[in-house]
Design an enzyme around this catalytic site. Structure first.
Site, mmCIF file in Angstrom:
data_model
loop_
_atom_site.group_PDB
_atom_site.id
_atom_site.type_symbol
_atom_site.label_atom_id
_atom_site.label_comp_id
_atom_site.label_asym_id
_atom_site.label_seq_id
_atom_site.Cartn_x
_atom_site.Cartn_y
_atom_site.Cartn_z
ATOM 1 N NE ARG A 26 -2.493 -1.440 3.039
ATOM 2 C CZ ARG A 26 -3.114 -1.423 4.459
ATOM 3 N NH1 ARG A 26 -4.195 -1.018 4.699
ATOM 4 N NH2 ARG A 26 -2.116 -1.800 5.769
ATOM 5 C CG ASN A 44 -4.384 -4.659 2.636
ATOM 6 O OD1 ASN A 44 -3.887 -4.540 1.549
ATOM 7 N ND2 ASN A 44 -3.426 -4.703 3.834
#
Length: 752
Positions: A26, A44
Site C-alpha cells: 500500500r 486491503n
C-alpha cells in the site's frame, strides 16, 4: 493534491491479487500515485488490494505498477476497469475491508539490510534490539491468526505501540507503514536472557535453546566435539546430521565448498539450510559418515547479535570464525517446541540455558532444507521462508484437503487454481505429532477461509492421516502412494497428457496390497497403470528390515544362493542365524522398494549394517562415491521387471572396496533405470518421464538419471517446488482428488 491538477476525468479501479498484504504494497502504491499526481485510494481487501486512481496519468500508473513492487510482494494478477470519476482531491490509504478471503499471507523473511544497519547503529532507536523488522522482513505466517493480515489479526496485538512506532506505522512514507510486526525496546517483545548470557554459555561449551521465528532452536559450538556429542546424547539423535550456521556468506568457504547457485540460495530472503560439500573443518559428530553438511546464514536479528558478540570474544582460531549448531529444539520424534512453558519443561534436560521471549509463535515452521542438484534447486524439506507460498495449478479446481502420508507429513488445500502445501509437519507416530497435524489443518483452512468438499488420503488404512480422513465424515478419495508421488510433479509442472513415472521410494502400499517402492507407472488424467517394478526381494523381519540394512543384505545373499555367507558376514548381529531360517520360510513379506536396495548395498559393502534415522545407510553410501561406473551386465529386464541381481553379485566380490562399490552401485542402478524407462517409452510412445520418490534426494542418482533421460531423447520432469520424498505426497493426492471431483462430483458422495 488539489482538484485543479486533475484535468482528465479518467478513473480506474485496479485489483491486484497475490502476496500483496503485509509487504509494504500500500505505501508503494501511495508513492506511485503521488509520483503521477493521481487522486483516489488503496485498500486491503479479501481478494488482495483494490486501488482507485483518478487523473490524466492513470494509465501510466497502471503500466508502472508491476515494475518495482516491494521485495516480498508477489503479483499474480492485475485487473483494470474504468469507473465513474469522483473529482477526488487526494490519495489515501483506507482501512482493510472484511469479507470472504482469496488473498494470502506471505512467508517469514530474513532480516533485511536496512534493519540490519539499524541493528548495529548506536544512534538508531533499534540499536541491538533483537526484534527489529519492517515491511520487507521479519515474521509473517508464524504470527498470523487470520486474514486480512493486519496487526489486530496477529500476535503483535498484545503489544501497544509507543509514540515513535505508532508514528512510523501511520506514515505512508515509512518502510514500516503498517508493518504489523513493528516493535522497539520501549514497546516490543523482550528476551528472558541477554545476548551476553547466550554467548557466554556457547563459549563454555554449553547448549542453548533460543526461540526462533518458527520455533525453538538448539545452539552450541560446532567446533566443540564434546558439546556436539552431548547434544546428540541429550536429544537422542545418535547419527542424524546437524545443520550449522555461520555469520556471513564470506565465512561459508571456511567449512564447505559452494558454487554461485548455492551461495545465492544461502543469501535468499528465505534463508534455508543448504547442503554443501563439507571441508571436514567441524566437529566430527556434526554429520557422521556424510560428505555434505547443512549450512545456513543468520535468519533473525538475534542470530546476528549472537555472532556479533561471539566475534567480539576473540575465542576463535586465527582466520576461523565461529560456527554454531542450529537444530530444531525437540527430542527425537517429537514436534518442534514453540510454547514458552513447554520449552522450559521439555528442554530442561537438553539445554543448559533456555531463552524465551514474549512474542508468541502461532504456527510451527522448521528450517527449510535445500540442495542444488544438476544445476537446479531441490527441496529436502519445505517450511520456513517458503510456506505458505502456493503452487500454481494448470486449472481451477474444487476445494480439496489432502492429508499426506505418515512420514515427513504435509497437508495440502486447493483453492481455485492454487495449491497451498503446508510446512513440514514431521512424522505422525506420536500423539503430539498428530495434534500438530490437526492444528495445521485447522489453521490452513481458517486462513484460506475455505471448506473442503472432499478429503484425499493414502490407501494405507493404518496411517494416522488416513484415520483422520475416515473420521471426518466427508467424501473421501484414496490415492495410491506412488501415484501421488507422480501426480505431485504432474500438478506442479501443469503437464497435460500421459506420462511415464519412475518412482524410486522406500515404501508405499500398492494397489494389490503389496509393499511397493520401485515402480514404473503410466499415468494419464486421474488414472495410472503399473507397467513395471523392481524385482521383489524378501524382507526378513518385516518392517524391522527397513531399520536394519543387514537383513536386506541377507535377503540378497539368499537370492544369490549364498545363504551360507550370512552368518560370517554379519556375525555381530545376534539375529543372523534366525534370519537365515526366516528366509527359508514361504509366505514372508516381500518388497519392490528401491530404498531397500540401497540398504542392502550399504550393508554388503560394510558401510552401514544398522541405521538410526531414515535413509542413513543410503546417505552414507552416497557419501562414499568418488566416481560412478557402470557394470554393463549388471541388470536384466523381463516383462517390465528390473532385476539388479547381477550387480549385487559383483558388489560382494573380494576385490571391490566400499568406495568403488558405491560408485558401481550408483552408476549401474542409474543406467538400469534409464534403460528401463527408455524401453517403456518406445513401447508406449510416451516420452515425458516423471522422476520422483525419496531416492531422488540422492544427488548422484538424480543427476545421473536426469542427464541420462535427456541423452536418450526423453523429457524428464522433476520436483522443483516440493521435495521428491513424502513431503510432496499431499499435493499429488490433492491433484488426483480435485480432478476426480471436477469430473465426477456426484460419484464422490460417500466415496472411499
Amino acid at each position: 493534491m488539489s482538484a485543479a491538477t486533475i484535468r482528465d476525468p479518467t478513473r480506474l479501479r485496479v485489483r491486484v491479487s497475490g502476496a500483496v498484504q503485509g509487504v509494504g504494497f500500500r505505501p508503494y502504491v501511495y508513492g506511485l500515485a503521488t509520483r503521477y499526481g493521481l487522486a483516489g485510494f488503496v485498500v486491503n481487501g479479501p481478494e488482495g488490494v483494490t486501488i482507485e486512481v483518478e487523473g490524466n496519468r492513470a494509465p501510466e500508473f497502471v503500466a508502472a505498477l508491476p515494475l518495482e513492487p516491494p521485495p516480498l510482494a508477489r503479483i499474480d494478477h492485475i485487473s483494470v476497469q474504468r469507473t465513474r470519476a469522483l473529482a477526488a482531491q487526494d490519495f489515501s490509504i483506507c482501512a482493510s475491508e472484511d469479507g470472504r478471503l482469496s488473498t494470502r499471507i506471505v512467508a517469514d523473511a530474513a532480516t533485511c539490510r536496512q534493519c540490519l544497519g539499524e541493528l548495529f547503529d548506536p544512534e538508531n532507536r533499534h540499536y541491538l534490539y533483537p526484534f527489529v523488522s519492517c515491511s520487507h522482513c521479519g515474521p509473517r505466517y508464524t504470527i498470523a491468526e487470520q486474514l486480512p493480515y493486519d496487526r489486530r489479526n496477529t500476535v503483535m496485538k498484545a503489544f501497544r505501540l509507543c509514540a515513535a512506532c505508532a508514528a512510523e506505522y501511520a506514515d505512508p512514507a515509512s518502510r514500516r507503514f503498517h508493518a504489523e510486526a513493528i516493535a522497539c525496546p520501549i514497546c516490543g517483545p523482550r528476551l528472558s536472557h541477554g545476548v551476553n548470557a547466550i554467548v557466554a554459555a556457547i563459549a563454555r561449551g554449553q547448549i542453548v535453546a533460543i526461540k526462533g521465528l518458527g520455533g525453538y532452536q538448539l545452539l552450541c559450538d560446532a567446533r566443540n566435539q564434546d558439546a556436539v556429542q552431548r547434544l546428540r546424547s541429550r536429544k537422542q539423535r545418535p547419527q542424524k546430521p546437524f545443520a550449522v550456521m555461520v555469520s556471513s556468506i564470506g565465512r561459508v568457504n571456511e567449512i564447505a565448498e559452494a558454487n554461485a547457485a548455492e551461495l545465492a540460495l544461502l543469501e535468499s530472503v528465505a534463508r534455508p539450510v543448504v547442503l554443501l560439500a563439507s571441508r571436514n573443518d567441524l566437529a566430527p559428530a556434526i554429520a557422521p559418515g556424510l560428505s555434505r553438511v547443512g549450512v545456513m546464514l543468520p535468519v533473525a536479528p538475534l542470530h546476528h547479535l549472537i555472532f556479533h558478540a561471539l566475534h567480539s570474544t576473540g575465542a576463535w582460531l586465527a582466520g576461523a570464525g565461529p560456527v554454531i549448531v542450529a537444530t530444531s529444539a525437540n527430542s527425537c520424534g517429537e514436534p518442534l517446541v514453540i510454547d514458552n512453558a513447554q520449552a522450559l519443561r521439555r528442554l530442561e534436560g537438553i539445554a543448559d540455558l533456555v531463552v524465551t521471549h514474549d512474542r508468541d509463535i502461532l504456527t510451527r515452521a522448521d528450517d527449510s532444507v535445500l540442495s542444488v542438484v544438476a544445476s537446479r534447486t531441490q527441496f529436502v524439506r519445505r517450511a520456513r521462508g517458503y510456506v505458505p507460498d502456493p503452487i500454481r495449478l494448470a486449472r481451477s479446481v474444487p476445494v480439496v484437503l489432502a492429508v499426506g502420508g505418515a512420514l515427513k507429513s504435509t497437508v495440502t488445500i486447493t483453492r481455485d487454481n492454487e495449491a497451498f502445501v503446508s510446512q513440514h509437519i514431521g512424522d505422525l507416530d506420536t500423539a503430539e505429532g498428530i495434534c500438530v497435524f490437526e492444528q495445521t489443518i485447522h489453521h490452513l483452512t481458517s486462513t484460506l477461509d475455505v471448506e473442503p468438499v472432499v478429503i484425499a488420503h493414502d490407501m494405507h488404512p493404518n496411517m494416522a492421516s488416513t484415520r483422520f480422513a475416515q473420521a471426518s465424515g466427508r467424501a473421501l478419495v484414496a490415492v495410491q502412494h506412488h501415484h501421488a508421488h507422480a501426480a505431485a510433479v504432474i500438478a506442479e509442472h501443469g503437464h497435460a497428457g500421459p506420462a511415464l513415472a519412475l518412482v524410486l521410494d522406500g515404501h508405499g502400499l500398492g494397489s494389490d496390497g503389496g509393499n511397493w517402492g520401485g515402480e514404473l507407472l503410466l499415468c494419464e488424467g486421474t488414472r495410472f497403470r503399473r507397467i513395471g517394478h523392481l524385482a521383489p526381494l524378501q524382507m526378513p523381519g518385516g518392517d524391522r528390515a527397513a531399520r536394519e540394512p543387514w537383513r536386506m543384505a541377507s535377503a540378497i545373499l539368499q537370492a544369490l544362493g549364498r545363504r551360507h555367507e550370512i552368518g560370517p558376514r554379519f556375525a555381530a548381529q545376534r539375529q543372523a542365524g534366525r534370519v537365515s531360517a526366516l528366509l527359508d520360510q514361504a509366505g514372508g513379506a516381500t518388497t519392490t522398494s528401491a530404498g531397500r536396495l540401497f540398504d542392502a548395498a550399504a550393508a554388503l559393502l560394510g558401510v552401514a549394517s544398522l541405521q538410526s534415522y531414515e535413509g542413513e545407510a543410503a546417505m552414507k553410501l552416497e557419501a562414499m562415491v568418488r566416481r560412478t561406473e557402470i557394470f554393463e551386465a549388471g541388470w536384466t529386464i523381463d516383462r517390465g521387471v528390473l532385476s539388479l541381481r547381477p550387480l549385487f553379485s559383483r558388489l560382494i566380490a573380494d576385490d571391490l572396496d566400499a568406495a568403488d562399490g558405491a560408485g558401481l552401485f550408483h552408476g549401474t542402478f542409474a543406467a538400469a533405470c534409464i534403460d528401463w524407462v527408455g524401453r517403456a517409452a518406445r513401447r508406449t510412445g510416451v516420452n515425458t518421464i516423471i522422476l520422483s520418490g525419496g531416492c531422488f534426494l540422492n544427488a548422484v542418482l538424480a543427476d545421473e538419471i536426469e542427464r541420462g533421460c535427456r541423452s536418450a531423447g526423453l523429457t524428464p520432469l522433476v520436483p522443483r517446488q516440493l521435495p521428491p520424498n513424502d513431503g510432496g505426497l499431499s499435493l499429488g493426492q490433492a491433484w488426483i482428488a480435485a480432478l476426480q471431483t471436477a469430473e465426477q462430483p456426484s460419484a464422490l458422495k460417500g466415496a472411499t
